[in-house]
Every structure is written in structure tokens, then in C-alpha cells.
Motif scaffolding. Structure first.
Motif, short mmCIF file in Angstrom:
data_model
loop_
_atom_site.label_atom_id
_atom_site.label_comp_id
_atom_site.label_asym_id
_atom_site.label_seq_id
_atom_site.Cartn_x
_atom_site.Cartn_y
_atom_site.Cartn_z
N PHE A 110 -7.03 -5.06 0.47
CA PHE A 110 -6.09 -4.44 -0.47
C PHE A 110 -4.69 -4.45 0.11
N ARG A 111 -3.70 -4.72 -0.75
CA ARG A 111 -2.29 -4.63 -0.36
C ARG A 111 -1.49 -4.11 -1.55
N GLN B 210 8.71 7.02 -6.17
CA GLN B 210 8.52 8.31 -6.83
C GLN B 210 7.05 8.61 -7.11
N GLY B 211 6.19 8.26 -6.16
CA GLY B 211 4.77 8.53 -6.32
C GLY B 211 4.00 7.50 -7.11
N LEU B 212 4.68 6.45 -7.56
CA LEU B 212 3.98 5.44 -8.35
C LEU B 212 2.96 4.68 -7.51
N GLY B 213 3.22 4.55 -6.20
CA GLY B 213 2.31 3.82 -5.33
C GLY B 213 0.92 4.43 -5.28
N THR B 214 0.86 5.77 -5.29
CA THR B 214 -0.44 6.44 -5.25
C THR B 214 -1.25 6.13 -6.50
N GLU B 215 -0.63 6.25 -7.67
CA GLU B 215 -1.36 5.99 -8.91
C GLU B 215 -1.75 4.53 -9.04
N ALA B 216 -0.84 3.63 -8.67
CA ALA B 216 -1.16 2.20 -8.74
C ALA B 216 -2.32 1.86 -7.81
N SER B 217 -2.32 2.43 -6.61
CA SER B 217 -3.41 2.18 -5.66
C SER B 217 -4.73 2.69 -6.21
N LEU B 218 -4.73 3.88 -6.77
CA LEU B 218 -5.96 4.45 -7.31
C LEU B 218 -6.51 3.62 -8.46
N LEU B 219 -5.64 3.09 -9.30
CA LEU B 219 -6.10 2.23 -10.39
C LEU B 219 -6.81 0.99 -9.85
N ALA B 220 -6.20 0.34 -8.86
CA ALA B 220 -6.80 -0.87 -8.30
C ALA B 220 -8.09 -0.56 -7.56
N LEU B 221 -8.11 0.52 -6.79
CA LEU B 221 -9.30 0.87 -6.02
C LEU B 221 -10.44 1.30 -6.95
N ARG B 222 -10.12 2.07 -7.98
CA ARG B 222 -11.17 2.49 -8.92
C ARG B 222 -11.79 1.26 -9.61
N TYR B 223 -10.94 0.33 -9.99
CA TYR B 223 -11.45 -0.91 -10.60
C TYR B 223 -12.37 -1.63 -9.63
N THR C 170 6.58 -5.02 5.06
CA THR C 170 5.38 -5.79 4.74
C THR C 170 5.13 -6.93 5.73
N GLY C 171 6.01 -7.09 6.71
CA GLY C 171 5.81 -8.11 7.73
C GLY C 171 6.10 -9.52 7.27
N LYS C 172 6.84 -9.66 6.18
CA LYS C 172 7.17 -11.00 5.68
C LYS C 172 8.29 -11.65 6.48
N VAL C 173 9.08 -10.84 7.19
CA VAL C 173 10.11 -11.35 8.07
C VAL C 173 9.98 -10.63 9.41
N HIS C 174 10.67 -11.11 10.41
CA HIS C 174 10.50 -10.57 11.76
C HIS C 174 11.73 -9.81 12.24
N ARG D 122 -16.84 -2.43 0.29
CA ARG D 122 -15.89 -2.12 1.37
C ARG D 122 -14.54 -2.76 1.04
N ILE D 123 -13.47 -2.01 1.23
CA ILE D 123 -12.12 -2.51 1.07
C ILE D 123 -11.34 -2.20 2.35
N ASP D 124 -10.72 -3.24 2.92
CA ASP D 124 -9.95 -3.00 4.14
C ASP D 124 -8.49 -3.40 3.93
N LEU D 125 -7.68 -3.07 4.91
CA LEU D 125 -6.26 -3.40 4.88
C LEU D 125 -5.71 -3.34 6.30
N GLU D 126 -4.52 -3.89 6.47
CA GLU D 126 -3.77 -3.77 7.72
C GLU D 126 -2.41 -3.18 7.42
N VAL D 127 -1.94 -2.32 8.32
CA VAL D 127 -0.61 -1.72 8.16
C VAL D 127 0.07 -1.71 9.53
N TYR D 128 1.32 -2.14 9.57
CA TYR D 128 2.04 -2.21 10.84
C TYR D 128 2.47 -0.83 11.30
N ASP D 129 2.60 -0.67 12.62
CA ASP D 129 2.86 0.66 13.17
C ASP D 129 4.22 1.24 12.77
#
Length: 201
Positions: A110-111, A120-133, A45-49, A142-149
Motif C-alpha cells: 500500500f502507498r 486536512q485529514g483526507l489521507g486517513t479516509e482515503a487510506s481506510l477506503l482502500a484498505l477496506r476494499y 516519498t523518496g522520489k528524489v534524493h 496481508r498488506i505491507d508498506l515502507e516509510v522513510y525515517d
């Protein structure tokens, strides 16, 4: 879809088949901290280096500091923060965020993070709940995000959800003794509607 400008004043509880998103509160810090200070979570998550956090890194995320942050987040009108709960075990497994709301432009960011040991796949369902809301109840355009390489799992998840790569912030973070890029991804309400059947503007 909701009509009018998005408002993040009150964070609702969102329920799915395997996860529940509950508004974060100060006392959640005690439960979340052991998950958050996992070296893999901090690094991805980039909280440390570094992929091997120091004692100073861990001290930065002290219980007292997290309690203050969560109390502030719970009252912030420009973000909505949830704890993610695995409904099968009733355990907290991570956090989801809608942040940086621009009501006039109907946009936000979004983060999400989930303990790797309990995903165990919980991230997909949690993301869909937040995005649907956001798209269907708050009329976000529009919803954007950043993800490190180096966060390949997260980028795979966001692509699977329907986020589109828009550009790259070159050498945006110094981590593990080298520069890394951050990829900017976004989804529009029309793209959400095409994928998931909601209304688009």
C-alpha cells in the motif's frame, strides 16, 4: 469478506464522506503533475534524493512521462491506482495505490500521498477506503508498506490506522547527503477485523 484469491483486474471507484477514489487514467497526469512535483511530496516519498529537487529531477516527471505511466498503471492487473478527490471541492489532491499483488499469498503493498496543502485529514479516509476494499472485498490477508525515517507524518498515519512495525531496512536511501532507514510496516486481515469490524481469515 470476499472468498477466493484477490484479483486487481478492474479498479472500482470508492466513495467516502469527504473523499472519492477514482481509477487513474492517462489524462490525470496534467492535473496531478503540479501536486507531485511539489518538493515536499517528492522528498517525503523518496522520489528524489534531496529536499531541494533539481531541474533534472523535475524534468524526470515530465507530463509526457507521467501520461505513459498512468496509461500503463490503468491496465496493470497487479496494481490498483486511484486519484484521490476531495468531494467538497471536486479537486484531485493525491494518489493511493495497492501494488505488488501476490494472489496465492493474498498479499499486496500500500502507498498513498496527498498534497500537504490540501490534506486536512483526507489521507486517513482515503487510506481506510482502500484498505477496506482490499481486506473486505478482495480477501487480501496481508498488506505491507515502507516509510522513510524522515516522513514522520506518514508513519504517524500508518500507526494510527493499525499498521504494525515489523522491521527496519537500515540505510536504505541516500538523501540530503546522509543515509536514512526505511521502516517496514504491515497489517493482517485479523488485525483489520479487530479494529474495524470486518471478517478475518
Amino acid at each position: 469478506m470476499a472468498v477466493g484469491s484477490p484479483e486487481f483486474g478492474t479498479t472500482p471507484t470508492l466513495r467516502g464522506e469527504r473523499v472519492m477514489l477514482r481509477p487513474i487514467r492517462r489524462e490525470d497526469a496534467r492535473t496531478i503533475r503540479p501536486l507531485l512535483i511539489d518538493p515536499e511530496v517528492l522528498y517525503l516519498t523518496g522520489k528524489v534524493h534531496s529536499s531541494t529537487p533539481t531541474e533534472d529531477d523535475l524534468e524526470y516527471f515530465s507530463l509526457h512521462r507521467l501520461e505513459e505511466i498512468y496509461e500503463w498503471w490503468a491496465e496493470d492487473d497487479h496494481r490498483q491506482v486511484w486519484v484521490i478527490i476531495d468531494t467538497r471541492t471536486e479537486q484531485v489532491v493525491g494518489e493511493a495505490f495497492l501494488t505488488d499483488l501476490d494472489s496465492r499469498s493474498r498479499s499486496c503493498s500500500f502507498r498513498i500521498w496527498i498534497s500537504r496543502r490540501r490534506d486536512q485529514g483526507l489521507g486517513t479516509e482515503a487510506s481506510l477506503l482502500a484498505l477496506r476494499y482490499a481486506f473486505e472485498e478482495q480477501a487480501v490477508h496481508r498488506i505491507d508498506l515502507e516509510v522513510y525515517d524522515f516522513n514522520h507524518r506518514a508513519r504517524y498515519l500508518y500507526t494510527k490506522l493499525g499498521f504494525v512495525h515489523e522491521g527496519t531496512l537500515r540505510e536504505a536511501i541516500w538523501s540530503d547527503q546522509q543515509w536514512h532507514d526505511a521502516h517496514v510496516m504491515a497489517m493482517l486481515d485479523s488485525e483489520w477485523a479487530a479494529l474495524y469490524g470486518g471478517a478475518g481469515s
